[in-house]
Design a protein around this motif. Structure first.
Motif, PDB file in Angstrom:
ATOM      1  N   THR A  37       0.822  -1.211   0.000  1.00 28.36           N
ATOM      2  CA  THR A  37       0.000   0.000   0.000  1.00 28.36           C
ATOM      3  C   THR A  37       0.852   1.256   0.000  1.00 28.36           C
ATOM      4  O   THR A  37       0.542   2.223  -0.715  1.00 28.36           O
ATOM      5  N   LYS A  38       1.928   1.284   0.771  1.00 33.58           N
ATOM      6  CA  LYS A  38       2.842   2.432   0.743  1.00 33.58           C
ATOM      7  C   LYS A  38       3.387   2.638  -0.662  1.00 33.58           C
ATOM      8  O   LYS A  38       3.445   3.756  -1.165  1.00 33.58           O
ATOM      9  N   THR A  39       3.760   1.553  -1.312  1.00 38.89           N
ATOM     10  CA  THR A  39       4.284   1.639  -2.680  1.00 38.89           C
ATOM     11  C   THR A  39       3.212   2.135  -3.642  1.00 38.89           C
ATOM     12  O   THR A  39       3.472   3.000  -4.482  1.00 38.89           O
ATOM     13  N   ALA A  40       1.997   1.600  -3.520  1.00 33.91           N
ATOM     14  CA  ALA A  40       0.902   2.012  -4.400  1.00 33.91           C
ATOM     15  C   ALA A  40       0.596   3.500  -4.237  1.00 33.91           C
ATOM     16  O   ALA A  40       0.371   4.206  -5.224  1.00 33.91           O
ATOM     17  N   LEU A  41       0.593   3.994  -3.014  1.00 32.35           N
ATOM     18  CA  LEU A  41       0.312   5.411  -2.775  1.00 32.35           C
ATOM     19  C   LEU A  41       1.435   6.295  -3.301  1.00 32.35           C
ATOM     20  O   LEU A  41       1.183   7.289  -3.993  1.00 32.35           O
ATOM     21  N   ALA A  42       2.678   5.946  -2.973  1.00 32.29           N
ATOM     22  CA  ALA A  42       3.816   6.774  -3.383  1.00 32.29           C
ATOM     23  C   ALA A  42       4.004   6.771  -4.896  1.00 32.29           C
ATOM     24  O   ALA A  42       4.236   7.823  -5.496  1.00 32.29           O
ATOM     25  N   LYS A 100       0.424   7.822   6.230  1.00 34.03           N
ATOM     26  CA  LYS A 100       1.426   8.604   6.951  1.00 34.03           C
ATOM     27  C   LYS A 100       2.817   8.371   6.359  1.00 34.03           C
ATOM     28  O   LYS A 100       3.546   9.319   6.072  1.00 34.03           O
ATOM     29  N   ASP A 101       3.176   7.120   6.163  1.00 35.91           N
ATOM     30  CA  ASP A 101       4.506   6.798   5.651  1.00 35.91           C
ATOM     31  C   ASP A 101       4.682   7.253   4.199  1.00 35.91           C
ATOM     32  O   ASP A 101       5.736   7.772   3.830  1.00 35.91           O
TER      33      ASP A 101
END
Length: 145
Positions: A37-42, A100-101
């Protein structure tokens, strides 16, 4: 205001976290979701992630879509509850940490969180408003409290 969307819904805190030697840690399922999810968002929403600034209050509205929200046997009297048991608040913590991340901010800046459950193809939609700069669709309701 920004809007981002993700395929699927986050795991509940019951499955995303485990207690090991008295400490809460991410489970393997939680670690996998967080990394993806962090990768998908970034990667998928770089402009939207740049919307966030330090020390700024935000309203976060999260809409979770599930294929079915009603028990099919409710109308025949066989189900105890009309609605399937999806505890929305139990899905928020890990998603907030991912946001957040990816955005590089502290989730203490999330001053209001609005949750919504809908029927549809499983996905998550997130809207974010800067409470110092923007009006939100929820202002009238909050101001009337």
């Amino acid at each position: 205001m920004i809007k981002v969307w993700l395929e699927g819904v986050p795991p509940t805190t019951n499955t995303a976290y485990a207690t090991v030697h008295g400490h809460r840690v991410l489970s393997s399922k939680g670690k996998k979701y967080k990394a993806e999810t962090k990768t998908a968002l970034a990667a998928g929403f770089p402009r939207e992630m740049n919307f966030f600034k330090s020390n700024t209050p935000y309203l976060i509205c999260i809409r979770f879509y599930f294929p079915d929200v009603e028990n099919k046997t409710w109308f025949t009297g066989k189900a105890e509850s009309r609605y399937k048991h999806f505890d929305l608040s139990n899905c928020v913590k890990l998603l907030e940490d991912c946001l957040k991340d990816a955005a590089g901010i502290d989730d203490s800046q999330h001053m209001r969180i609005v949750l919504d459950k809908q029927k549809g193809k499983e996905r998550t939609e997130i809207w974010v408003w800067d409470l110092e700069q923007e009006e939100t669709p929820f202002d009238a309701g909050f101001n009337g409290l």
